[in-house]
Design a protein around this motif. Sequence first.
Motif, PDB file in Angstrom:
ATOM      1  N   GLU A 165       7.301  -7.629   2.162  1.00  0.00           N
ATOM      2  CA  GLU A 165       6.776  -7.616   0.789  1.00  0.00           C
ATOM      3  C   GLU A 165       7.639  -6.818  -0.176  1.00  0.00           C
ATOM      4  N   GLY A 166       8.590  -6.035   0.339  1.00  0.00           N
ATOM      5  CA  GLY A 166       9.408  -5.191  -0.525  1.00  0.00           C
ATOM      6  C   GLY A 166       9.868  -3.942   0.202  1.00  0.00           C
ATOM      7  N   THR A 167       9.516  -2.773  -0.344  1.00  0.00           N
ATOM      8  CA  THR A 167       9.880  -1.494   0.272  1.00  0.00           C
ATOM      9  C   THR A 167       8.625  -0.649   0.449  1.00  0.00           C
ATOM     10  N   ARG A 168       8.372  -0.254   1.669  1.00  0.00           N
ATOM     11  CA  ARG A 168       7.180   0.534   1.996  1.00  0.00           C
ATOM     12  C   ARG A 168       7.549   2.013   2.030  1.00  0.00           C
ATOM     13  N   LEU A 202       2.951  -2.482  -7.804  1.00  0.00           N
ATOM     14  CA  LEU A 202       2.919  -1.914  -6.465  1.00  0.00           C
ATOM     15  C   LEU A 202       1.757  -2.518  -5.694  1.00  0.00           C
ATOM     16  N   MET A 203       1.832  -2.360  -4.382  1.00  0.00           N
ATOM     17  CA  MET A 203       0.759  -2.795  -3.493  1.00  0.00           C
ATOM     18  C   MET A 203       0.420  -1.640  -2.560  1.00  0.00           C
ATOM     19  N   VAL A 204      -0.737  -1.700  -1.936  1.00  0.00           N
ATOM     20  CA  VAL A 204      -1.153  -0.697  -0.959  1.00  0.00           C
ATOM     21  C   VAL A 204      -1.545  -1.441   0.309  1.00  0.00           C
ATOM     22  N   ASP A 205      -0.947  -1.058   1.437  1.00  0.00           N
ATOM     23  CA  ASP A 205      -1.241  -1.779   2.679  1.00  0.00           C
ATOM     24  C   ASP A 205      -2.497  -1.227   3.346  1.00  0.00           C
ATOM     25  N   SER A 206      -2.810  -1.740   4.512  1.00  0.00           N
ATOM     26  CA  SER A 206      -4.055  -1.385   5.196  1.00  0.00           C
ATOM     27  C   SER A 206      -4.095   0.079   5.624  1.00  0.00           C
ATOM     28  N   SER A 207      -2.927   0.707   5.770  1.00  0.00           N
ATOM     29  CA  SER A 207      -2.878   2.126   6.145  1.00  0.00           C
ATOM     30  C   SER A 207      -2.713   3.031   4.932  1.00  0.00           C
ATOM     31  N   ARG A 208      -2.900   2.459   3.738  1.00  0.00           N
ATOM     32  CA  ARG A 208      -2.865   3.198   2.481  1.00  0.00           C
ATOM     33  C   ARG A 208      -1.470   3.675   2.111  1.00  0.00           C
TER      34      ARG A 208
END
Length: 219
Positions: A165-168, A202-208
């Motif tokens: 999705e990009g850069t975490r 921005l996005m937030v994944d399941s682990s925040r």
Amino acid sequence: MLRYTIPMFQASTTIAPTHLPDLRQLLEEVYRGRSLQPYRSGQPIRMQPDEIFVVCRGVVQVGTLYDTGEEALLGLVCPSMPFGLPLAIIRPYQAAALTDVDVMRLRWAEVEQSPALSQGVFRHLTRRLQQTEALLSMVGYRRVEERLRHLLMLLQQEVGQPVPEGTRLTVRLTHQQLANAIGTTRVTVTRLLSQLQEEGWLMVDSSRHVILPPHATIA
């Protein structure tokens, strides 16, 4: 205490300057078999005036306290970067593990007596200086949103990990820590993060963990 060789370390940052000498390899050669000290996420790191630390795995946050008792973020210490009281003039100067970390302790006299080690520490210290300058430059932006965007882009460079999705961002700063870094309130940061998420910046994944998509840039 851990005892293993330094090639097992895995750097959290994905954007490491290629021109810098491999300080971890140097430490392995000079201090083969020396014990590493582990710290769990959130654990404070006690420092001595005659010692420096080199992060071998994980990320350490360094900061200070205002007279009001509020914390101020001074920087993030990533793998191969040094930190410690001999390298700082601010008091109080505090350090804590932002993630689970392993560090190597070195007496300042050891660094001074080894030209190769001194050069390695100095070269990686420049990364800390550049990061500090980037943090200071954010103060000049009047809009809090701009300061937050610039901070997240800096974190992308320091602790970013490529994902589809990009850069975490591999570390999670609390809303209060983000607020301290850009001189605002936790409530404001929470509101702005929600706003940026709604905009798709921005996005937030399941682990925040925050994920910045490829189009998350600053005009």
